[in-house]
Design a protein around this motif. Sequence first.
Motif, PDB file in Angstrom:
ATOM      1  N   ALA A   1      28.868 -86.271  12.028  1.00 36.17           N
ATOM      2  CA  ALA A   1      29.268 -85.311  12.792  1.00 36.17           C
ATOM      3  C   ALA A   1      28.793 -84.140  12.140  1.00 36.17           C
ATOM      4  O   ALA A   1      27.737 -84.077  11.172  1.00 36.17           O
ATOM      5  CB  ALA A   1      30.775 -85.062  12.502  1.00 36.17           C
ATOM      6  N   ALA A   2      28.610 -82.881  13.157  1.00 35.22           N
ATOM      7  CA  ALA A   2      27.940 -81.473  12.690  1.00 35.22           C
ATOM      8  C   ALA A   2      28.931 -80.503  12.919  1.00 35.22           C
ATOM      9  O   ALA A   2      29.312 -80.380  13.892  1.00 35.22           O
ATOM     10  CB  ALA A   2      26.739 -81.668  13.429  1.00 35.22           C
ATOM     11  N   SER A   3      28.828 -79.521  11.933  1.00 33.79           N
ATOM     12  CA  SER A   3      29.427 -78.295  12.391  1.00 33.79           C
ATOM     13  C   SER A   3      28.265 -77.415  12.735  1.00 33.79           C
ATOM     14  O   SER A   3      27.290 -77.343  12.472  1.00 33.79           O
ATOM     15  CB  SER A   3      30.137 -77.760  11.060  1.00 33.79           C
ATOM     16  N   PHE A   4      28.886 -76.471  13.647  1.00 39.06           N
ATOM     17  CA  PHE A   4      28.302 -75.206  14.101  1.00 39.06           C
ATOM     18  C   PHE A   4      28.917 -73.947  14.061  1.00 39.06           C
ATOM     19  O   PHE A   4      30.236 -73.906  14.046  1.00 39.06           O
ATOM     20  CB  PHE A   4      28.016 -75.484  15.663  1.00 39.06           C
ATOM     21  N   SER A   5      28.299 -72.938  13.859  1.00 36.69           N
ATOM     22  CA  SER A   5      28.623 -71.665  14.054  1.00 36.69           C
ATOM     23  C   SER A   5      28.161 -70.982  15.070  1.00 36.69           C
ATOM     24  O   SER A   5      27.006 -70.796  15.527  1.00 36.69           O
ATOM     25  CB  SER A   5      28.300 -70.777  12.658  1.00 36.69           C
ATOM     26  N   PHE A   6      28.999 -69.941  15.434  1.00 38.64           N
ATOM     27  CA  PHE A   6      28.586 -69.130  16.871  1.00 38.64           C
ATOM     28  C   PHE A   6      28.907 -67.703  16.476  1.00 38.64           C
ATOM     29  O   PHE A   6      29.171 -66.943  17.378  1.00 38.64           O
ATOM     30  CB  PHE A   6      29.374 -69.492  18.181  1.00 38.64           C
ATOM     31  N   TYR A   7      28.919 -67.249  15.272  1.00 39.67           N
ATOM     32  CA  TYR A   7      28.950 -66.023  14.823  1.00 39.67           C
ATOM     33  C   TYR A   7      28.055 -65.164  15.734  1.00 39.67           C
ATOM     34  O   TYR A   7      26.817 -65.635  16.040  1.00 39.67           O
ATOM     35  CB  TYR A   7      28.442 -66.096  13.349  1.00 39.67           C
ATOM     36  N   PRO A   8      28.187 -63.933  15.976  1.00 38.17           N
ATOM     37  CA  PRO A   8      27.460 -63.151  17.065  1.00 38.17           C
ATOM     38  C   PRO A   8      26.018 -63.121  16.625  1.00 38.17           C
ATOM     39  O   PRO A   8      25.144 -63.033  17.816  1.00 38.17           O
ATOM     40  CB  PRO A   8      28.109 -61.535  16.698  1.00 38.17           C
ATOM     41  N   GLY A   9      25.473 -63.257  15.303  1.00 35.05           N
ATOM     42  CA  GLY A   9      24.033 -63.080  15.159  1.00 35.05           C
ATOM     43  C   GLY A   9      23.329 -64.388  15.269  1.00 35.05           C
ATOM     44  O   GLY A   9      22.130 -64.422  15.307  1.00 35.05           O
ATOM     45  N   LYS A  10      24.183 -65.555  15.607  1.00 34.64           N
ATOM     46  CA  LYS A  10      23.549 -66.726  15.638  1.00 34.64           C
ATOM     47  C   LYS A  10      22.621 -66.798  16.997  1.00 34.64           C
ATOM     48  O   LYS A  10      22.820 -66.026  17.987  1.00 34.64           O
ATOM     49  CB  LYS A  10      24.540 -67.790  15.693  1.00 34.64           C
ATOM     50  N   ASN A  11      21.601 -67.684  17.118  1.00 32.32           N
ATOM     51  CA  ASN A  11      20.862 -67.891  18.255  1.00 32.32           C
ATOM     52  C   ASN A  11      21.803 -68.271  19.505  1.00 32.32           C
ATOM     53  O   ASN A  11      21.482 -67.611  20.553  1.00 32.32           O
ATOM     54  CB  ASN A  11      19.989 -69.120  18.294  1.00 32.32           C
ATOM     55  N   LEU A  12      22.916 -68.714  19.244  1.00 30.51           N
ATOM     56  CA  LEU A  12      23.824 -69.011  20.226  1.00 30.51           C
ATOM     57  C   LEU A  12      25.165 -68.440  19.594  1.00 30.51           C
ATOM     58  O   LEU A  12      26.125 -68.806  18.925  1.00 30.51           O
ATOM     59  CB  LEU A  12      24.237 -70.306  20.759  1.00 30.51           C
ATOM     60  N   GLY A  13      25.274 -67.079  19.900  1.00 31.47           N
ATOM     61  CA  GLY A  13      26.616 -66.263  19.169  1.00 31.47           C
ATOM     62  C   GLY A  13      27.673 -65.868  20.068  1.00 31.47           C
ATOM     63  O   GLY A  13      27.371 -65.469  21.573  1.00 31.47           O
ATOM     64  N   ALA A  14      28.589 -66.143  19.961  1.00 29.92           N
ATOM     65  CA  ALA A  14      29.707 -65.687  20.591  1.00 29.92           C
ATOM     66  C   ALA A  14      30.044 -63.928  20.391  1.00 29.92           C
ATOM     67  O   ALA A  14      29.171 -63.288  19.756  1.00 29.92           O
ATOM     68  CB  ALA A  14      31.462 -66.123  20.251  1.00 29.92           C
ATOM     69  N   TYR A  15      31.209 -63.182  21.053  1.00 32.78           N
ATOM     70  CA  TYR A  15      31.594 -61.982  20.634  1.00 32.78           C
ATOM     71  C   TYR A  15      32.595 -61.649  19.549  1.00 32.78           C
ATOM     72  O   TYR A  15      33.522 -61.190  19.742  1.00 32.78           O
ATOM     73  CB  TYR A  15      31.887 -61.099  21.863  1.00 32.78           C
ATOM     74  N   GLY A  16      32.463 -62.427  18.610  1.00 31.73           N
ATOM     75  CA  GLY A  16      33.507 -62.807  17.641  1.00 31.73           C
ATOM     76  C   GLY A  16      33.204 -63.838  16.823  1.00 31.73           C
ATOM     77  O   GLY A  16      32.337 -64.612  16.932  1.00 31.73           O
ATOM     78  N   ASP A  17      34.117 -64.421  15.985  1.00 27.01           N
ATOM     79  CA  ASP A  17      33.802 -65.524  15.180  1.00 27.01           C
ATOM     80  C   ASP A  17      34.232 -66.754  15.792  1.00 27.01           C
ATOM     81  O   ASP A  17      35.038 -66.683  16.884  1.00 27.01           O
ATOM     82  CB  ASP A  17      34.731 -65.786  13.960  1.00 27.01           C
TER      83      ASP A  17
END
Length: 375
Positions: free
Chosen positions: A184-200
């Motif tokens: 399995a793999a964990s991902f982050s979509f913190y705003p500054g990531k290459n694929l980022g959300a508008y929040g955590d």
Amino acid sequence: MSTASAAGVIPLVDLQAQYRALKPEMDRAIIAAVESGQFVLGPAVEQFERDFAAYLGVKHFVCCQSGTSAIALMLRAAGLGPGDEVLTTPLTYFATTEGIVEAGAAPVYADVDPRTLNLDPAKVEAALTPRVKAILAVHLYGQPSDMDALAALARRRGLRLFEDAAQAAGSVHRGRMAGALGQAASFSFYPGKNLGAYGDAGGVATDDDAVALGVRRLRNHGCDVKNHHLLAAGNERLETIQGAVLGVKLPRLDGWNVARRRHAEEYRRALASIPGLSFVEEAPGMISNYHLFVVRHARRDALLEFLRARSVMADIHYPLASHLQPALGARRGKPGQFPVAEKACAEVLSLPMYPELTDAQIERAAAAVRDFARA
């Protein structure tokens, strides 16, 4: 006014520029999510989960509140917890260690390869203890770790292998997507990531049905069915709006990563042959998404001060290795324990990197580095 000030600040990452390019579609997606009246999970999150799983080439993707919670939920769903140790790298954001601790396990570390700054498989084997049940490989700065060597080691020693792909959305390991290389793999979509959300935001990718079910259950108060709680698990559900935001961005990820790689090539050309400056190497067969573009210099702190004085907003990832963080308490290591990682912490410097970066900005940043070298 100085020339640098007149030319404007070059930020480490420019999320406003990205939003301006996406504004009409993004605004529609956010308004639709609000008008739906569903604010937690919901169709927008479910659609992104399906789309990102297909993008990675895995059976399941399960969203949660952050990349840190993704690590903890992933490990817990795989059955790891108190009494177990998880081996990882000391050269990463401390959230990697936090996720292990939140799962109830204990972190142990191995040193990194001096060229790529990812886990050195030979050092991993030497660092194994009887309590180590899993390896958590971090794809640092967007470059995949040597998962083939780590997988062979894991098979030989009867260990689980997981990925912290927080920085690696869209990166490729010998023809396979980062995030599809371990149990399995964990991902982050913190705003500054290459694929980022508008929040955590974050999530777990896996082909393992049991892990996927476990993460879904753990993120939602231990429920498979509403109000029927199998575990006292807490709440790590993702907001609907974040699913909508990520759904708009995902089709653009590959194009953005191509732009980042082009910027990295231009940086390498512009900074070639500068005395005392070196690059983090890209290993054969790896395609980094260049979440960060990192150089090394023995006088890193002075270089950082010099660049910021010229409005080039460089930064450090990371100044203190995880094994030396005070939060570890009695498990805190000692200076010199992992010399390659510790030396990197004293030398690494991240230069501005984002898809909308212009050639003129790259040249201005590079010129400032050259000026420092001549000073």
